[in-house]
Design a protein around this motif. Structure first.
Motif, short mmCIF file in Angstrom:
data_model
loop_
_atom_site.label_atom_id
_atom_site.label_comp_id
_atom_site.label_asym_id
_atom_site.label_seq_id
_atom_site.Cartn_x
_atom_site.Cartn_y
_atom_site.Cartn_z
N MET A 1 -3.77 -1.04 -6.40
CA MET A 1 -2.97 -0.66 -5.23
C MET A 1 -1.54 -1.18 -5.38
SD MET A 1 -4.38 -0.08 -1.63
CE MET A 1 -5.77 -1.08 -2.01
N GLU A 4 0.84 -1.71 0.08
CA GLU A 4 -0.11 -1.61 1.17
C GLU A 4 0.49 -2.18 2.44
OE1 GLU A 4 -3.77 -3.70 0.51
OE2 GLU A 4 -4.67 -2.92 2.35
N ARG A 6 -0.69 -3.28 6.31
CA ARG A 6 -1.89 -3.50 7.13
C ARG A 6 -1.51 -3.76 8.57
NH1 ARG A 6 -4.87 -7.95 3.47
NH2 ARG A 6 -5.38 -6.64 1.68
N SER A 22 -1.20 1.57 9.31
CA SER A 22 -1.61 1.07 7.99
C SER A 22 -1.47 2.17 6.96
CB SER A 22 -3.06 0.60 8.01
OG SER A 22 -3.23 -0.43 8.95
N VAL A 23 -1.20 1.80 5.74
CA VAL A 23 -1.12 2.80 4.69
C VAL A 23 -1.36 2.14 3.35
CG1 VAL A 23 1.37 2.61 4.18
CG2 VAL A 23 0.22 4.80 3.95
N THR A 24 -1.88 2.89 2.42
CA THR A 24 -1.99 2.38 1.06
C THR A 24 -1.35 3.38 0.12
OG1 THR A 24 -4.11 3.46 0.73
CG2 THR A 24 -4.16 1.17 1.47
N GLU A 26 -1.00 4.36 -3.96
CA GLU A 26 -1.46 4.13 -5.33
C GLU A 26 -0.37 4.54 -6.31
OE1 GLU A 26 -4.33 2.81 -6.02
OE2 GLU A 26 -5.47 3.04 -4.15
#
Lengths: 255, 323
Positions: A1, A4, A6, A22-24, A26
């Motif tokens: 990741m 990120e 949170r 929230s988001v991630t 890649e």
């Protein structure tokens, strides 16, 4: 990741501009942030870059908590951004503007200049290298923002409405540039109003409305999501509009 | 190449000036121009390049002046030995002042520096150790050459010329380094500079400290030439204003701007003083006020920027074309 966020909340007084988002991200993603005006996407964006301090929530970069890092520290880690209203260094030439970015990785002037020239070549602005930056129009300034950010050799590039104010031809060229940047291995976050840009670039989209995330997914999934259409057009209009393709509802292809 | 030619012409004129125009008044005038050029060039580092308009620079000027006179008055040393002390004092004070005030933007920074300068003047005026309102004196009769106490202005002229050259060299080196680029970027948009990795607070602080250190040298030289320092001549706010106006008039943020400004303003002031005598003291403020208005209205970049029009208007349509 790579990046990120949170549970990011950003409150101005009692007003929550961003509420628990929230988001991630890649490696290799192109994440689109969309939403009506005032939805909180720019605020969220500025929490990721460190321009705004979050009220609560954490931001992680390559697993490292960077919530309390200054923008310059984040830049050093590999997070670069552009500004919605170009923040051109007016007293400098185009080349010198890009050199400011290049100085992050090379402290010597000659080395920074070589790097900056290479970046200008890449974005197709080498002809303008020695022009004063203040002589650029909006399209030039927007492109210069991207060039400066690229010169910092980022891992993640965050573009804040990099295409607003461009005509159709310029948008096409800008999209090509973003694709080229993506191909070179840079992960992107784009805040954009122009739906065509999102549709043609983003691999994933996150939709904001009144500070909250209301949908996420592929561009097609998101634009056919009733909640998203309602957010843009209001509930009644959304019902009336049922049957139209999403892209028409959200401003349509730009002309 | 042309730049080098200009530079040698300016240098030749500067070296020949006191020999060609050799009356005591002209030599003294020349020395004063150089002295103020040193102070204004030092101010230029933080005020011109970094765009942080300090109106409290006289504090650093005073550090140097008091250190030089203090070395003699308190320890019987040559005032020369006070210079390193003044530099350390000024740079340290700049760090203490800079950390909280450089966060302030625009006018608030200027106002904070005025407050610091005036506070310092009042403190020194009421400190007996520093001679209170009377101030400190240097050696009345030079004991040896290191006391740097001369009747003629000629030795001062060349001493100041060397120090000015060093100051300009340091400024030039800084302006062409990463620090100089960062300062100019911060001046235009601190937010953008930080987003590109420029450590804004630290860079501004270093510039402030460097500027303060060089300003203290100017203060020490001033005190040596006049043989004394008191709160008015060493810490008066008018000195800050003078320095600032010289840099702005000549061209803030340009290497030779402060020198040009000093070469115009110092003769103007000396001549008007000798015409008007004591009655002219208040008029100086009026003249400075008028100059501020004129610069702001007609040539915000200063006189030298008139010659800096190398940048041809380049109306860009479409961000250049892709190769």
């Amino acid at each position: 990741m790579l990046l990120e966020a949170r549970g990011i909340t950003k409150a101005f007084g009692s007003f929550k501009a961003v509420d628990d988002a929230s988001v991630t991200l890649e490696q290799g993603d192109i994440l689109g942030l969309i939403g009506p005006n005032g939805a909180g996407k720019s605020t969220f964006f500025n929490c990721l870059t460190g321009d705004l301090k979050t009220s609560s929530g954490r931001v992680l970069f390559e697993g490292r908590d960077i919530t309390d890092f200054t923008p310059e520290l984040r830049a050093e880690l590999g997070l670069a951004r552009t500004f919605q209203v170009p923040q051109t260094f007016e007293g400098m030439t185009v080349l010198e503007n890009v050199m400011i970015g290049a100085f992050l990785r090379s402290s010597h002037r000659a080395e920074a200049e070589t790097k900056a020239r290479a970046v200008l070549e890449r974005v197709g602005m080498s002809r303008l290298a020695d022009s004063p930056a203040r002589s650029l129009g909006t399209p030039g300034r927007k492109r210069l923002e991207i060039a400066r950010a690229l010169a910092t050799e980022p891992k993640v590039l965050l573009l804040d409405e990099a295409m607003a104010g461009l005509n159709a031809h310029e948008v096409k060229r800008a999209i090509d540039l973003v694709r080229d940047i993506h191909r070179s291995g840079i992960t992107l976050v784009i805040v954009e109003h122009i739906m065509e840009v999102i549709m043609s670039l983003a691999s994933r989209v996150m939709v904001f409305h009144q500070g909250k995330e209301i949908a996420r997914g592929s561009p097609l999934e998101v634009t056919s999501n009733p909640a998203v259409i309602a957010a843009y057009l209001g509930t009644r209009a959304a019902k009336a509009a049922a049957g139209h393709t999403p892209i028409e509802l959200m401003g349509g292809p730009i002309t | 190449m042309r730049r080098l030619l200009w530079l040698s012409v300016v240098a030749a004129v500067a070296i020949a000036y006191p020999l060609l125009l050799s009356s005591p008044f002209q030599q003294r005038l020349g020395a004063l121009v150089l002295l103020y050029a040193i102070a204004a060039s030092a101010w230029n580092i933080v005020g011109g390049y970094a765009g942080q308009i300090s109106v409290g620079h006289v504090v650093f000027f005073g550090c140097g002046a008091y250190a030089a006179m203090g070395a003699y008055a308190k320890f019987g040393l040559s005032p020369l030995f006070g210079i390193p002390g003044g530099i350390v004092l000024a740079a340290g004070l700049a760090a203490v002042i800079g950390v909280p005030t450089l966060r302030l933007s625009g006018h608030y920074f200027s106002m904070a520096t005025i407050a610091v300068a005036e506070t310092m003047r009042l403190i020194v005026t009421n400190t007996d150790y520093l001679g209170a309102a009377v101030g400190l004196s240097g050696p009345t009769v030079p004991r040896n050459i290191f006391d740097l106490s001369f009747l003629s202005s000629l030795p001062y002229y060349y001493l100041f010329l060397v120090i000015l050259a060093i100051t300009l060299l340091i400024t030039w080196w800084m302006a062409n380094s990463r620090m100089g680029f960062y300062l100019r970027a911060i001046k235009d948009s601190e937010r953008a500079a930080r987003s590109l990795g420029a450590p804004a607070s630290r860079t501004k602080l270093y510039a402030f400290m460097l500027s303060a250190a060089l300003t203290s040298v100017a203060g020490a030289l001033y005190a040596m030439m006049f043989g004394f320092v008191d709160p008015e001549s060493g810490l008066g706010i008018l000195i800050s204003v003078k320095i600032l106006i010289m840099a702005a008039l000549g061209g803030a943020g340009l290497l030779f701007g402060p020198l040009v400004g000093a070469a115009i303003l110092v003769p103007l002031e000396e001549i008007s003083n000798s015409w008007l005598g004591g009655k002219g003291a208040g008029l100086t403020f009026v003249v400075y006020g008028a100059i501020i208005v004129l610069i702001a209205r007609f040539q915000p970049g200063g006189i030298l920027s008139l010659f800096k029009r190398r940048a041809k208007p380049n109306v860009d349509k479409g961000a250049g074309h892709a190769p």
